[in-house]
Scaffold this motif. Sequence first.
Motif, PDB file in Angstrom:
ATOM      1  N   MET A   9       9.079   7.255   1.719  1.00 39.93           N
ATOM      2  CA  MET A   9       8.579   5.883   1.602  1.00 39.93           C
ATOM      3  C   MET A   9       8.482   5.530   0.116  1.00 39.93           C
ATOM      4  SD  MET A   9       7.886   5.260   4.785  1.00 39.93           S
ATOM      5  CE  MET A   9       7.887   6.299   6.226  1.00 39.93           C
ATOM      6  N   SER A  10       8.538   4.234  -0.167  1.00 44.95           N
ATOM      7  CA  SER A  10       8.492   3.817  -1.570  1.00 44.95           C
ATOM      8  C   SER A  10       7.199   4.284  -2.250  1.00 44.95           C
ATOM      9  CB  SER A  10       8.615   2.301  -1.666  1.00 44.95           C
ATOM     10  OG  SER A  10       7.600   1.719  -0.885  1.00 44.95           O
ATOM     11  N   LEU A  27      17.000  17.426  -5.562  1.00 44.31           N
ATOM     12  CA  LEU A  27      16.483  16.683  -4.402  1.00 44.31           C
ATOM     13  C   LEU A  27      17.325  15.459  -4.086  1.00 44.31           C
ATOM     14  CD1 LEU A  27      12.621  16.458  -4.971  1.00 44.31           C
ATOM     15  CD2 LEU A  27      13.973  18.355  -4.083  1.00 44.31           C
ATOM     16  N   LYS A  28      17.402  15.162  -2.783  1.00 43.62           N
ATOM     17  CA  LYS A  28      17.950  13.865  -2.365  1.00 43.62           C
ATOM     18  C   LYS A  28      16.902  13.228  -1.463  1.00 43.62           C
ATOM     19  CE  LYS A  28      21.903  11.626  -0.399  1.00 43.62           C
ATOM     20  NZ  LYS A  28      22.956  11.170  -1.213  1.00 43.62           N
ATOM     21  N   LEU A  29      16.534  11.983  -1.788  1.00 40.51           N
ATOM     22  CA  LEU A  29      15.491  11.307  -1.017  1.00 40.51           C
ATOM     23  C   LEU A  29      16.126  10.232  -0.140  1.00 40.51           C
ATOM     24  CD1 LEU A  29      12.754  10.833  -3.806  1.00 40.51           C
ATOM     25  CD2 LEU A  29      13.232  12.843  -2.397  1.00 40.51           C
ATOM     26  N   LEU A  30      15.926  10.346   1.159  1.00 46.11           N
ATOM     27  CA  LEU A  30      16.491   9.374   2.105  1.00 46.11           C
ATOM     28  C   LEU A  30      15.394   8.502   2.706  1.00 46.11           C
ATOM     29  CD1 LEU A  30      18.772  11.750   4.241  1.00 46.11           C
ATOM     30  CD2 LEU A  30      19.466  10.338   2.314  1.00 46.11           C
ATOM     31  N   PHE A 268       5.553   2.715  10.073  1.00 49.49           N
ATOM     32  CA  PHE A 268       6.231   2.984   8.793  1.00 49.49           C
ATOM     33  C   PHE A 268       7.456   2.102   8.571  1.00 49.49           C
ATOM     34  CE2 PHE A 268       4.603   7.386   9.976  1.00 49.49           C
ATOM     35  CZ  PHE A 268       3.404   7.233   9.299  1.00 49.49           C
ATOM     36  N   LYS A 269       7.598   1.043   9.399  1.00 46.17           N
ATOM     37  CA  LYS A 269       8.758   0.151   9.214  1.00 46.17           C
ATOM     38  C   LYS A 269       8.264  -1.285   9.144  1.00 46.17           C
ATOM     39  CE  LYS A 269      11.513   2.899  12.325  1.00 46.17           C
ATOM     40  NZ  LYS A 269      11.645   3.009  13.741  1.00 46.17           N
ATOM     41  N   HIS A 295      -0.939   4.210  11.004  1.00 51.80           N
ATOM     42  CA  HIS A 295      -0.947   5.604  10.524  1.00 51.80           C
ATOM     43  C   HIS A 295      -1.072   5.654   8.999  1.00 51.80           C
ATOM     44  CE1 HIS A 295       0.203   9.848  12.022  1.00 51.80           C
ATOM     45  NE2 HIS A 295      -0.537   9.949  10.921  1.00 51.80           N
ATOM     46  N   GLN A 296      -2.148   5.069   8.492  1.00 53.28           N
ATOM     47  CA  GLN A 296      -2.341   5.037   7.045  1.00 53.28           C
ATOM     48  C   GLN A 296      -3.585   5.803   6.603  1.00 53.28           C
ATOM     49  OE1 GLN A 296      -3.114   0.553   6.764  1.00 53.28           O
ATOM     50  NE2 GLN A 296      -4.680   1.305   5.372  1.00 53.28           N
ATOM     51  N   GLY A 297      -4.171   6.552   7.551  1.00 61.06           N
ATOM     52  CA  GLY A 297      -5.402   7.281   7.225  1.00 61.06           C
ATOM     53  C   GLY A 297      -5.249   8.177   6.003  1.00 61.06           C
ATOM     54  N   PHE A 298      -4.050   8.727   5.838  1.00 64.52           N
ATOM     55  CA  PHE A 298      -3.801   9.681   4.742  1.00 64.52           C
ATOM     56  C   PHE A 298      -3.470   8.983   3.429  1.00 64.52           C
ATOM     57  CE2 PHE A 298       0.711   9.017   4.185  1.00 64.52           C
ATOM     58  CZ  PHE A 298       1.008   8.288   5.330  1.00 64.52           C
ATOM     59  N   LEU A 299      -3.361   7.642   3.460  1.00 63.43           N
ATOM     60  CA  LEU A 299      -2.735   6.939   2.337  1.00 63.43           C
ATOM     61  C   LEU A 299      -3.706   6.666   1.182  1.00 63.43           C
ATOM     62  CD1 LEU A 299       0.084   5.845   1.621  1.00 63.43           C
ATOM     63  CD2 LEU A 299      -0.634   3.646   2.527  1.00 63.43           C
TER      64      LEU A 299
END
Length: 343
Positions: A9-10, A27-30, A268-269, A295-299
């Motif tokens: 994610m950004s 690394l490659k980030l997709l 997440f979209k 699902h942003q509790g961890f953010l």
Amino acid sequence: MKAIFYSTMSYERPYIIREQERLNNELKLLDCRLTLETASLAKGYDVVSVFVNDDGSAPVLRELHRHGVRMLSLRSAGFNHIDLDEAEKLGMIVARVPAYSPHAVAEHTVGLMLALNRKFHRAYQRVREQNFSLDGLMGFDMNGKTVGVVGTGKIGELVCKILAGFGCKVIALDPIENKHCLDLGVQYVPARVLFERSDIISLHCPLTPETRHFISREALSAMKTGVMIINTSRGAVIDTKALIDALKSSKVGSVGLDVYEEETNLFFKDLSDQVVHDDVFVRLMTFPHVLITAHQGFLTEEAISEIARVTLDNISRFGNGLELGLNQVRAAVQISAPRGSVT
Ligand code: NAI
């Protein structure tokens, strides 16, 4: 090590890149999720890194293995989405971030409780429309209320601590009693008692075969009328259809969700210009006393920074042939096992 990261994610990329600068990995980030269709992108990489809604089922793992992947590095504590037996059969190492910031999730949980109780989500809209009426915004004092906490591990313990500070009476359910919770005065009770006594029920157990649909139709019928239910654990701990019926009959008064059973195709979209085909989710969103976060509790900065640090460390340790210690997830670990070894 050559590692490919799915579902990045950004908000997390700068943290991953910062950690990468001090380590010698390529690394490659997709953006895309790991699925059977996208698994071939991992061809030529030693390590695949995934998040909670990536597909870690047996066919996907076999496909990754066929392309030469030897390690799966989870950017999460939870591993219920990975077929550990298959990974072991394939000789694929699985590592995770066992704890990043339980505070992040615990504080988000209590945030949902307060917002629902004092109806912040409704008040915010009203005031913006210059509607300063207080009708329908009545809350209750948290002080003196009984809160039932299901799962008193790292996150549940912190929730108990915050609620004890509010003057709540905290009761709990967990096969393993947590000494710190006992010291706070938390009383462990059987499920039935927790359902019958709680004004608020907060879920912090892992998703296991045992906890799937733990909040069932039967459980809901045993609860106090008007109960508030908060779920920041895993969506499938609640039977969502039964929950909707309980909301329709006003058995359940309010619901705060950070997770949802079928969240994989939603969260997440940005789907703001699309039609959502999940009718259950859409129905859930129509209730005024349902507050959903995706699902942003961890953010929090602390949690995201720690996830990036430990993930990159796990990959480097694997590359250098070093032990991964407790960060390695093995098939033999039962996901209903005690605190520290799950999610
Ligand atoms: P933990 O492993 O520290 O604690 C889980 C607790 O649940 C343990 O004490 C365990 O004994 C207990 N438990 C296991 N089976 C149970 C059962 N049948 N009934 C009652 N208790 C049971 O886990 P942690 O780190 O506290 O995480 C808790 C939950 O939060 C997990 O489901 C995890 O997936 C979720 N989570 C959600 C996040 C979010 O962003 N919303 C982020 C991180 C975790």
